[in-house]
Each structure stands twice: as C-alpha cells, then as structure tokens.
Design a protein around this motif. Structure first.
Motif, short mmCIF file in Angstrom:
data_model
loop_
_atom_site.label_atom_id
_atom_site.label_comp_id
_atom_site.label_asym_id
_atom_site.label_seq_id
_atom_site.Cartn_x
_atom_site.Cartn_y
_atom_site.Cartn_z
N GLN A 1 48.48 30.29 34.78
CA GLN A 1 48.52 28.84 34.95
C GLN A 1 49.11 28.40 36.29
N SER A 2 49.87 29.27 36.96
CA SER A 2 50.46 28.90 38.25
C SER A 2 49.56 29.29 39.42
N LEU A 3 48.46 29.98 39.14
CA LEU A 3 47.63 30.54 40.20
C LEU A 3 47.05 29.45 41.11
N GLU A 4 47.18 29.68 42.43
CA GLU A 4 46.67 28.72 43.41
C GLU A 4 45.57 29.32 44.29
N ARG A 5 45.66 30.63 44.55
CA ARG A 5 44.67 31.28 45.42
C ARG A 5 44.14 32.53 44.72
N LEU A 6 42.82 32.58 44.56
CA LEU A 6 42.17 33.72 43.91
C LEU A 6 41.02 34.18 44.80
N ASP A 7 41.11 35.41 45.27
CA ASP A 7 40.08 35.97 46.16
C ASP A 7 39.33 37.07 45.42
N LEU A 8 38.08 36.78 45.09
CA LEU A 8 37.21 37.74 44.37
C LEU A 8 36.04 38.17 45.24
N SER A 9 36.07 37.89 46.52
CA SER A 9 34.92 38.14 47.38
C SER A 9 34.61 39.63 47.48
N ASN A 10 33.32 39.91 47.70
CA ASN A 10 32.83 41.28 47.90
C ASN A 10 33.16 42.22 46.74
N ASN A 11 32.79 41.78 45.52
CA ASN A 11 32.84 42.63 44.34
C ASN A 11 31.44 42.70 43.74
N ASP A 12 31.33 43.09 42.46
CA ASP A 12 30.02 43.17 41.80
C ASP A 12 29.92 42.18 40.65
N ILE A 13 30.54 41.02 40.82
CA ILE A 13 30.64 40.03 39.74
C ILE A 13 29.36 39.18 39.70
N SER A 14 28.73 39.13 38.53
CA SER A 14 27.49 38.36 38.39
C SER A 14 27.71 37.02 37.70
N SER A 15 28.83 36.88 36.95
CA SER A 15 29.10 35.61 36.27
C SER A 15 30.61 35.40 36.15
N LEU A 16 30.98 34.14 36.00
CA LEU A 16 32.39 33.78 35.84
C LEU A 16 32.60 33.11 34.48
N PRO A 17 33.75 33.33 33.86
CA PRO A 17 34.04 32.59 32.62
C PRO A 17 34.25 31.11 32.93
N TYR A 18 33.69 30.24 32.11
CA TYR A 18 33.85 28.80 32.34
C TYR A 18 35.33 28.41 32.31
N SER A 19 36.13 29.16 31.56
CA SER A 19 37.55 28.84 31.42
C SER A 19 38.28 28.87 32.77
N LEU A 20 37.69 29.55 33.77
CA LEU A 20 38.31 29.57 35.09
C LEU A 20 38.47 28.15 35.64
N GLY A 21 37.62 27.24 35.18
CA GLY A 21 37.70 25.85 35.61
C GLY A 21 38.96 25.14 35.17
N LYS A 22 39.68 25.71 34.22
CA LYS A 22 40.92 25.09 33.74
C LYS A 22 42.10 25.33 34.69
#
Length: 624
Positions: free
Chosen positions: A334-355
């Motif tokens: 809940q405190s997260l401000e910066r998330l770097d997921l670039s250059n992986n093999d991710i095809s989809s994100l959980p909608y909950s990330l929007g929270k």
C-alpha cells in the motif's frame, strides 16, 4: 631591538600561559621524531602552497590543497603546527589576531585531485587530524604511520590505485567514515572488525571476492557499499550488523542471498541489481525496508510470500528479469510509489494494481496483451486509470448477478462495514462527494478505527466530525480532493503517524500541526506549496516528507539537519534554482530526490549516483 625582545618574551610567556601552543600534542611525536619542535618554517612550499593559506589554516585548523597538481606533500604541510611560521619573522608587533603561538591544531586536511603516488611517515606529525581526504590521486599504498592518527574520524582514499590496506589502519578506532571506492583491493586486512565505531564504509569498485564473516562485528555500521566487486556470496554473519540501513551489492556475481539477511530489522535500502539471482528473497523481519532494487537478474517468479512482509516499501525495481506474471497480492504494498517491471515476460497485469497510488510504473519491453500500447505510452496515471475502470466493470457485473437481500440496511449499502469491523478502516473513497455523510461516522459506533480513507472525492474542507476519532486514528488519507486549507480538527489527531494530502490545492500548513507529535510520514505532493512549510521543521518525529510537484523554491538546511529522524525527502519537480551545500550535512538522509528542478549543480551524473553521492558532493562544497 625592542621588537626582538618582545618576540623572545612572547616565546617564554607562551610556554606556560593560557594562550600557549599545545605542547602536549607534540610530546609523543618528539619522542619518535628528533626533528619535532619549533624550527624556522622551511621555505620549500613554493607557489603550490601560499603562505596565506598556511596562516589561515593555523587559525581554522583546516587546510584545502585540492587540485594543485602536487606530486608530493610539502614538508611545511606536515610541520604546520611545529615550525615557527614565516609571518613570525615579518611582524614582531603581534596583534591579538596574529599570535601564531596560539595556533589551532590541524584537524582537516584535503589533498584530493593531485598527483600523489605516496605519503611519507611524516603523516604522524598531524596527530590531531579528524578528516583526511586524499581521493583522486595515484596512491598505491598507505604509510604504516597512519596508525598514529588516533583522532581520525573520516578517511577518504577513493579513486586511487591501492592494492592492499596496511594492517595499521585497524588502529583507527575513532573512524566513522571510510571511503575506499575505485581502488584495486582484493582483500580486507585482518582485524578490520576492530573499527567498531565505523558508520559508513564504501568498498565499491574494487576486486573483492569475499566479505569476511568478522564484518558482523561492525555493529555501528549504518551504510555499507560493496557494489561493483566480484562477490559470489555474502556471509550469513552479515545479519549481525544491527544498525545497518543501507546495503549496496549491485554489480556482483551473487546467485543467492543468505536467509539471515531477512533478519536485519534496521535495513531500509537494499540494492542487488546486476547479479545472478534466480529468486527474490523474503524479508519477514525487514519492516522498515523502503527500497528494494533487484533489476537485471534472472528472477522468474514473484509470489505473495515475497510481498507480504514489505509493508513499508516505496520503491520496487524488478526490471530486466524473467517474470511472467504479477500476483494479485501486489495490492499488499500500500505504500508503494515506484514499480519498475520493464523488460520482463509479462503479458497481463492484475486489475487490482490500479488500487495502488503509484507515482511511477514502468512496463516497457513486456509482451502486453491486455493493455493497449497507446494506453501504456500515455504513462503511469493512464494505465492505473484503465486498470481501475476494469475493476469497476467487474464490480458492476457482480452487482448485476447478485440481488440485494432484505437484510441489507440503507446505511450499510453505502458504508463498507466489513472494512470497519475487520480491517479497522473507515473507507468512503472515490465517491466524488463534496461532503462526508453523517451516516459514515455513525456507522463506526463502538468499533475501533485506526485508518480513514476519504481520498478521491471533492472535499473542500476536512469533515469536522473527524475529531471524534482522535483517540484512535493513526492513518489518514485525504488525497485527490480540493482542500485549500487544513482545519484545526485534523491537528487534534495526536496519534496520527501517516498523513496523505497529495493532489489538493494547499499553499500552506497551519502552525497548529506542530501538535502532531507522532507524525512520521506526510505526503504533500501535487499541491501549490512555494516553500517547505515551517511547521514541518518543528515535528521531530518526521521520517518521510514527500513534497514533489509543487513550487518549492528553497529549503533551510540548518533546520533540516536538526530533524534527526528524517530519512526520506522528496523534492522532485519543484522550483529549486540552487541546492545549498549545507544540505550535505543532513547525514541521516538515506533518500534525497531532486530530479526535475531547474538548478545546474549537482549535475545529472551526480544525481544518478544516489543520495550518498549527492550529500558527499554537497559537503565538499561547503565554504570553509
């Protein structure tokens, strides 16, 4: 003749008078060095060390010879407190400000950015030195006489050509800062653990292959930089560093991290970029961990077990790994401000990330199928907005499929009673309302509430009934509203530790906020503040101040220095035309963010090196 007689009287009287030169400091030296004692000052300094500089140094105790193209240290520097200075022969009618025999011991010597290839044992003639800075020279070794600098607190020998350290360095028991980065060291001398007062140790950019287990005895260490070496493992004993807050192991050959690392309760910043890690470590005891950098590794999975303990995490860097998915449990951060997921093999994100209330989300270089590329290209807020819209769609579909039962009370259809009873949260967020209805506060009844979330509404003022919860609430979120002032009711929540006021219209804070004696974190980003509010300097418990994206034009480094608990200061995207060098004295800061301001120095290259490098850069520019 009268002047000569007066001079002789001054020499005799100074031997016993209160203004006498401290002879005790010479006693031990003279026993070892027959040259010690008063002599006529040698004239071997030449143009490289002006006499005026030496004269000023005898008064201030500080001598800066940086960048003078020196290939050796002149004798007059080593003997500055021992020989009769040149001005004594030039002026025999001494004024109160020219009594050379009342000189100050040299405590700070800077000889950086020269061409020194060695130092002589004459180093022992400056036993009062507290700071010795010889970075950016061509030293291949240090003299054994360094052991006699028993008062030394800071030693900077970075950017030289040291292959080994003399064992005598372990005699410097008062040393607090030791900077050995950018040398050619392959090992650490025995007895290094005797430097038990050491707080800051930089061994980056050397050729180390192991870290001695005895390092665990460095119990005062707060910052340890081991980056850019050839380490294949870390000793389990490293967990014995109970005060360690900052550990940098970037650019090594680490394949695993000892599980004992997870027991380091003080750890706040952990850098593990550019290694060979295949698994993300778990951190059950690292409750204070704010930044975790594990980019450029070979991590394949990210699970709930990796995330559930990262309660305080602000920055999570996972770029350039082999992740295929992100778990729904990402919402635990809940405190997260910066998330770097670039250059992986991710095809989809959980909608909950929007929270999450992310300021920065990097997704480039992933084979995304569920989010259109044009949305990703619009940046973080558009991606989060899209994910939130998908959450609402799912909720609407669920409501359509479930009929409301007769057991549902009118007030409970609007107020989340589950959150009140189970999570102790009074949540009335994202309603686009200008007022919080009375029924929201009425719903609390006799329940204990620790958190309030009224974010994402249209509030122009803070609800007065918030004061009813002053004995309970520690966490208040009023972000994304239209607040232009802070009411006194908020200032009465004396158990408040976390306050989120970002994305409002605030141009000032009331002096009454000084009564928030437990406040640890305040988020004021995206407001209209033109200075760092004065009241914040008077809240000694503050650990984190986030004030990016305002119009702040100045900060007071002297007042910031007195905020001993402050470890994070985010001043990004403001109007700072200059950064005061004295800000470098705020040594408790572990995260200082300055990007996006119009100042010219420090340059971007310095900012990229991180907080410690910025502070060191600023300290070196404080006028002496």
């Amino acid at each position: 003749m009268r002047g000569g007689a007066a001079f002789q009287r001054h020499r005799r009287s100074s031997a016993s008078g209160p203004g006498a030169l401290n002879m005790s400091r010479l006693k031990g030296v003279s026993e070892r060095d027959p040259r010690a004692g008063f002599k006529a000052e040698r004239r071997d300094c030449g143009a490289s060390v002006p006499q005026g500089l030496l004269k000023a140094a005898r008064k201030s105790g500080q001598l800066n010879l940086s960048g003078r193209n020196l290939s050796e240290v002149p004798q007059c520097v080593w003997r500055i407190n021992m020989d009769i200075p040149e001005e004594a022969n030039q002026n025999l009618s001494f004024s109160a400000t020219e009594r050379w025999w009342e000189q100050t011991d040299l405590t700070k010597l800077i000889i950086s950015n020269n061409k020194l290839q060695s130092l002589t044992d004459d180093l022992r003639l400056l036993p009062a030195l507290a700071v010795l800075d010889i970075h950016d020279n061509q030293l291949t070794s240090l003299p054994s006489a360094i052991r006699e600098l028993e008062n030394l607190q800071k030693l900077n020998v970075s950017h030289n050509k040291l292959k080994i350290l003399p064992e005598e360095i372990t005699n410097l028991r008062n040393l607090k800062g030791l900077y050995l980065q950018h040398n050619e060291l392959t090992c650490i001398p025995k007895g290094f653990e005797q430097l038990f007062n050491l707080e800051d140790l930089d061994l980056s950019n050397n050729h180390l292959t192991t870290v001695p287990a005895s390092f665990s005895s460095l119990s005062s260490l707060v910052r340890l930089n081991l980056s850019s070496n050839q380490l294949k493992s870390l000793p389990a004993e490293i967990s014995g560093m109970k005060r360690l807050k900052h550990l940098d192991c970037n650019s090594n050959l680490l394949e695993t991290i000892p599980p004992e690392l997870a027991a380091m309760e003080s750890l706040e910043l952990l850098y593990l970029r550019r290694n060979k890690l295949r698994f993300l470590p778990e951190f059950p005891s690292c409750k204070l961990l704010k930044e975790l950098h594990v980019g450029e590794n070979q991590i394949e999975t990210l699970g709930a077990e990796h995330l559930k303990h990262l309660n305080s995490i602000l920055v999570l860097d996972l770029r350039d790994n082999k992740l295929k998915s992100v778990p729904d449990e990402i919402t635990l951060l809940q405190s997260l401000e910066r998330l770097d997921l670039s250059n992986n093999d991710i095809s989809s994100l959980p909608y909950s990330l929007g929270k999450l209330h992310l300021k920065f989300l990097a997704l480039e270089g992933n084979p995304m199928r569920t989010i259109r590329r044009d949305i990703i290209n619009k940046g973080t807020q558009e991606v989060l907005k899209y994910l939130r819209s998908k959450i609402k769609e799912d909720e609407a579909n669920q409501r359509d499929s479930v009929t409301e039962t007769a057991m549902t009370l009118p007030s409970e259809s609007r107020v989340n009673m589950h959150a009140i009873i189970t999570l102790k949260i009074l949540d009335y967020s994202d309603k686009q309302t200008t007022l919080i209805p009375d029924e929201v506060f009425d719903a609390v009844k006799s329940n204990i509430i620790t958190s309030i979330n009224f974010s994402k509404n249209l509030l122009c003022e803070i609800p007065k009934r918030i004061v009813e919860l002053k004995e309970m609430v520690s966490d208040v979120n009023l972000s994304f509203n239209k607040l232009s002032f802070i009411s006194l009711e908020l200032c009465m929540l004396q158990k408040l530790t976390f306050l989120d006021l970002r994305n409002n219209f605030l141009s000032s804070l009331p002096e009454e906020m000084e009564s928030l004696i437990r406040l640890q974190t305040i988020n004021l980003s995206f407001n209209r503040l033109k200075i760092l509010p004065e009241v914040l300097y008077r809240i000694p418990t503050l650990e984190t101040i986030l004030i990016s994206n305002n119009q702040v034009g100045s900060v007071d480094p002297e007042k910031l220095k007195k905020m001993e608990n402050l470890i994070t200061l985010d001043l990004q995207n403001n109007d700072l035309l200059q950064i005061p060098p004295e800000l470098g004295n705020c040594v408790n800061l572990r995260t200082l963010l300055l990007d996006g301001n119009p100042f010219r120095v420090p340059r971007a290259a310095i900012l990229m090196k991180g907080t410690a490098a910025i502070l060191e850069y600023l300290r070196d520019r404080i006028p002496t």
